[in-house]
Design a protein around this motif. Structure first.
Motif, PDB file in Angstrom:
ATOM      1  N   LYS A 136     -35.360  31.925  74.365  1.00  0.00           N
ATOM      2  CA  LYS A 136     -34.725  32.869  75.273  1.00  0.00           C
ATOM      3  C   LYS A 136     -35.740  33.892  75.776  1.00  0.00           C
ATOM      4  O   LYS A 136     -36.828  34.028  75.246  1.00  0.00           O
ATOM      5  CB  LYS A 136     -33.572  33.591  74.566  1.00  0.00           C
ATOM      6  N   GLN A 137     -35.330  34.596  76.855  1.00  0.00           N
ATOM      7  CA  GLN A 137     -36.101  35.719  77.401  1.00  0.00           C
ATOM      8  C   GLN A 137     -37.532  35.318  77.750  1.00  0.00           C
ATOM      9  O   GLN A 137     -38.496  35.986  77.375  1.00  0.00           O
ATOM     10  CB  GLN A 137     -36.099  36.889  76.410  1.00  0.00           C
ATOM     11  N   LEU A 138     -37.664  34.239  78.507  1.00  0.00           N
ATOM     12  CA  LEU A 138     -38.989  33.792  78.928  1.00  0.00           C
ATOM     13  C   LEU A 138     -39.343  34.251  80.336  1.00  0.00           C
ATOM     14  O   LEU A 138     -40.461  34.022  80.794  1.00  0.00           O
ATOM     15  CB  LEU A 138     -39.061  32.258  78.879  1.00  0.00           C
ATOM     16  N   THR A 139     -38.392  34.902  81.036  1.00  0.00           N
ATOM     17  CA  THR A 139     -38.621  35.308  82.416  1.00  0.00           C
ATOM     18  C   THR A 139     -39.886  36.152  82.545  1.00  0.00           C
ATOM     19  O   THR A 139     -40.072  37.134  81.818  1.00  0.00           O
ATOM     20  CB  THR A 139     -37.420  36.118  82.946  1.00  0.00           C
ATOM     21  N   GLY A 140     -40.757  35.748  83.468  1.00  0.00           N
ATOM     22  CA  GLY A 140     -41.994  36.482  83.696  1.00  0.00           C
ATOM     23  C   GLY A 140     -43.156  36.052  82.828  1.00  0.00           C
ATOM     24  O   GLY A 140     -44.298  36.469  83.069  1.00  0.00           O
ATOM     25  N   GLU A 141     -42.898  35.222  81.812  1.00  0.00           N
ATOM     26  CA  GLU A 141     -43.980  34.739  80.941  1.00  0.00           C
ATOM     27  C   GLU A 141     -44.952  33.874  81.758  1.00  0.00           C
ATOM     28  O   GLU A 141     -44.541  33.078  82.598  1.00  0.00           O
ATOM     29  CB  GLU A 141     -43.428  33.916  79.786  1.00  0.00           C
ATOM     30  N   LYS A 142     -46.247  34.042  81.490  1.00  0.00           N
ATOM     31  CA  LYS A 142     -47.266  33.259  82.167  1.00  0.00           C
ATOM     32  C   LYS A 142     -48.005  32.385  81.155  1.00  0.00           C
ATOM     33  O   LYS A 142     -48.287  32.838  80.043  1.00  0.00           O
ATOM     34  CB  LYS A 142     -48.264  34.172  82.884  1.00  0.00           C
ATOM     35  N   TYR A 143     -48.308  31.159  81.565  1.00  0.00           N
ATOM     36  CA  TYR A 143     -49.014  30.230  80.683  1.00  0.00           C
ATOM     37  C   TYR A 143     -50.194  29.630  81.437  1.00  0.00           C
ATOM     38  O   TYR A 143     -50.046  29.110  82.549  1.00  0.00           O
ATOM     39  CB  TYR A 143     -48.075  29.117  80.213  1.00  0.00           C
ATOM     40  N   LYS A 144     -51.350  29.701  80.816  1.00  0.00           N
ATOM     41  CA  LYS A 144     -52.558  29.141  81.413  1.00  0.00           C
ATOM     42  C   LYS A 144     -52.628  27.652  81.111  1.00  0.00           C
ATOM     43  O   LYS A 144     -52.316  27.218  80.007  1.00  0.00           O
ATOM     44  CB  LYS A 144     -53.795  29.868  80.864  1.00  0.00           C
ATOM     45  N   MET A 145     -53.058  26.875  82.118  1.00  0.00           N
ATOM     46  CA  MET A 145     -53.150  25.431  81.949  1.00  0.00           C
ATOM     47  C   MET A 145     -54.029  25.060  80.756  1.00  0.00           C
ATOM     48  O   MET A 145     -53.720  24.141  79.995  1.00  0.00           O
ATOM     49  CB  MET A 145     -53.714  24.777  83.216  1.00  0.00           C
ATOM     50  N   LYS A 146     -55.112  25.778  80.579  1.00  0.00           N
ATOM     51  CA  LYS A 146     -56.025  25.494  79.469  1.00  0.00           C
ATOM     52  C   LYS A 146     -55.298  25.602  78.134  1.00  0.00           C
ATOM     53  O   LYS A 146     -55.452  24.752  77.251  1.00  0.00           O
ATOM     54  CB  LYS A 146     -57.203  26.462  79.516  1.00  0.00           C
ATOM     55  N   HIS A 147     -54.482  26.625  77.982  1.00  0.00           N
ATOM     56  CA  HIS A 147     -53.760  26.826  76.728  1.00  0.00           C
ATOM     57  C   HIS A 147     -52.680  25.773  76.515  1.00  0.00           C
ATOM     58  O   HIS A 147     -52.461  25.314  75.390  1.00  0.00           O
ATOM     59  CB  HIS A 147     -53.145  28.228  76.699  1.00  0.00           C
ATOM     60  N   LEU A 148     -52.010  25.375  77.590  1.00  0.00           N
ATOM     61  CA  LEU A 148     -50.992  24.332  77.475  1.00  0.00           C
ATOM     62  C   LEU A 148     -51.622  22.993  77.094  1.00  0.00           C
ATOM     63  O   LEU A 148     -51.043  22.218  76.328  1.00  0.00           O
ATOM     64  CB  LEU A 148     -50.220  24.201  78.789  1.00  0.00           C
ATOM     65  N   LEU A 149     -52.795  22.724  77.603  1.00  0.00           N
ATOM     66  CA  LEU A 149     -53.513  21.492  77.253  1.00  0.00           C
ATOM     67  C   LEU A 149     -54.040  21.549  75.824  1.00  0.00           C
ATOM     68  O   LEU A 149     -54.091  20.534  75.129  1.00  0.00           O
ATOM     69  CB  LEU A 149     -54.668  21.262  78.224  1.00  0.00           C
ATOM     70  N   MET A 150     -54.402  22.738  75.385  1.00  0.00           N
ATOM     71  CA  MET A 150     -54.994  22.892  74.059  1.00  0.00           C
ATOM     72  C   MET A 150     -54.038  22.572  72.917  1.00  0.00           C
ATOM     73  O   MET A 150     -54.482  22.202  71.826  1.00  0.00           O
ATOM     74  CB  MET A 150     -55.527  24.327  73.882  1.00  0.00           C
ATOM     75  N   ILE A 151     -52.735  22.717  73.127  1.00  0.00           N
ATOM     76  CA  ILE A 151     -51.807  22.446  72.027  1.00  0.00           C
ATOM     77  C   ILE A 151     -51.446  20.965  71.921  1.00  0.00           C
ATOM     78  O   ILE A 151     -50.652  20.576  71.068  1.00  0.00           O
ATOM     79  CB  ILE A 151     -50.519  23.292  72.133  1.00  0.00           C
ATOM     80  N   ILE A 152     -52.037  20.138  72.769  1.00  0.00           N
ATOM     81  CA  ILE A 152     -51.827  18.691  72.690  1.00  0.00           C
ATOM     82  C   ILE A 152     -52.929  18.126  71.790  1.00  0.00           C
ATOM     83  O   ILE A 152     -54.103  18.080  72.183  1.00  0.00           O
ATOM     84  CB  ILE A 152     -51.867  18.045  74.086  1.00  0.00           C
ATOM     85  N   PRO A 153     -52.597  17.720  70.569  1.00  0.00           N
ATOM     86  CA  PRO A 153     -53.629  17.337  69.593  1.00  0.00           C
ATOM     87  C   PRO A 153     -54.584  16.261  70.078  1.00  0.00           C
ATOM     88  O   PRO A 153     -55.769  16.273  69.729  1.00  0.00           O
ATOM     89  CB  PRO A 153     -52.810  16.842  68.394  1.00  0.00           C
TER      90      PRO A 153
END
Length: 323
Positions: A136-153
């Motif tokens: 919940k309450q994710l409105t306005g959250e920003k995610y960098k592509m690098k970080h999203l890729l980094m959590i993929i083992p």
């Protein structure tokens, strides 16, 4: 039956889909579960099979259009998952928009790994996050592509080779059951204490950080230069991620401690790539044919992973056998 295809295979049967939906709706306490299952059986089958069609086409398509096909395939599967817990989906037009936006691309010096995506108030992404993952309450959250890729083992070694970085530490795991009446299953994760040295936290500070940033409760203890992290086995995402070889990993960087489970990381990356290849033709073409930086290597590796792993991650939403 091939494990990562079982939900696709099973939902080719409307009879099975209706039986499955009836059981799900009963477990959530909906009134008239039989009628609701009858109403939604064909829709669920269509969502799953349309998703499969997109993924099949993506596997044989050139890389230049794969992101669009995989994004719409994953979107259809997620809509099918929503229907299993919300018999009235979509109840309003507000949940039909994407629910995320990307910043305007800069023609000079733009790098995909540094690009960001922002969560909107309404739309599919915040709705899925809330309904399927209790985020919940994710409105306005920003995610960098690098970080999203980094959590993929599966991308860990590529980051180590190309970016001289190791975003995830592998951990040894052991299951155990609580001795109390609830018989909960817990996972003990064994990792070097280098983790806490790298993120500069004590065990208690680590517990507090994970609780505040993610909402996951865990116990962290030091033992002979090792950390023993105990977490509910059914709350493993995040900050614990698993590869397709059943090995567990935990982030080595503080920015990677966020609420996004891996499946939604795939969704956000695919959304951004699908927008780029449709509307940023000049940059997309230059990326595909100039080989100027590491972006293409990561994008190509990610697409090869998501076409196999996305069905596995979806499997857990329907039958809870991957996480």
């Amino acid at each position: 039956m091939d494990n990562n295809q079982s939900f696709i295979t099973l939902f080719k049967s409307v009879e099975y889909a209706k039986s499955y939906l009836k059981q799900r709706y009963q477990s959530f306490g909906f009134s008239s579960p039989t009628e609701l299952a009858f109403k939604n059986g064909y829709t669920l089958v269509y969502y799953i099979n349309m998703g499969e069609t997109y993924f099949q086409q993506g596997k044989s398509a050139p890389l230049s259009i794969q992101p669009v096909l995989y994004f719409y395939g994953l979107s259809n599967w997620l809509k099918g998952a929503l229907l299993t817990i919300d018999p009235d989906y979509p109840a309003t037009t507000q949940v039909l928009a994407h629910g995320v936006s990307t910043r305007k691309k800069k023609k000079q010096g733009y790098r995909f790994l540094d690009d960001e995506i922002k969560v909107q108030k309404d739309g599919l992404f915040p709705f899925i996050s809330n309904q399927l993952f209790n985020m919940k309450q994710l409105t306005g959250e920003k995610y960098k592509m690098k970080h999203l890729l980094m959590i993929i083992p599966e991308l860990n070694k590529l980051f180590e080779t190309l970016e001289k970085d190791k975003p995830l530490f592998i951990v040894e795991s052991q299951m155990e059951k609580s001795s109390t009446a609830n018989k909960r299953e817990y996972m003990n994760l064994d990792i070097s204490d280098v983790l806490l040295k790298k993120i500069n936290l004590t065990p208690k500070q680590f517990e507090k950080m994970v609780k505040e940033k993610i909402g996951t409760e865990l116990i962290c203890k030091e033992l002979n230069k090792h950390l023993i992290i105990t977490v509910n086995a059914h709350s493993l995402f995040p900050p614990v991620y698993k590869n397709m070889e059943n090995q567990f990993f935990i982030p080595s960087h503080l920015p990677l401690y966020f609420k996004i489970p891996e499946l939604m990381s795939h969704y956000l990356i695919l959304y951004n790539l699908s927008m780029i290849c449709r509307y940023e033709i000049e940059w997309w073409g230059e990326l595909l044919y100039s080989f100027s930086n590491n972006d293409l290597s990561f994008i190509d590796a990610f697409l090869n992973i998501t076409k196999v792993k996305s069905p596995l991650l979806l499997q857990s939403l329907f039958f809870h056998d991957f996480n």
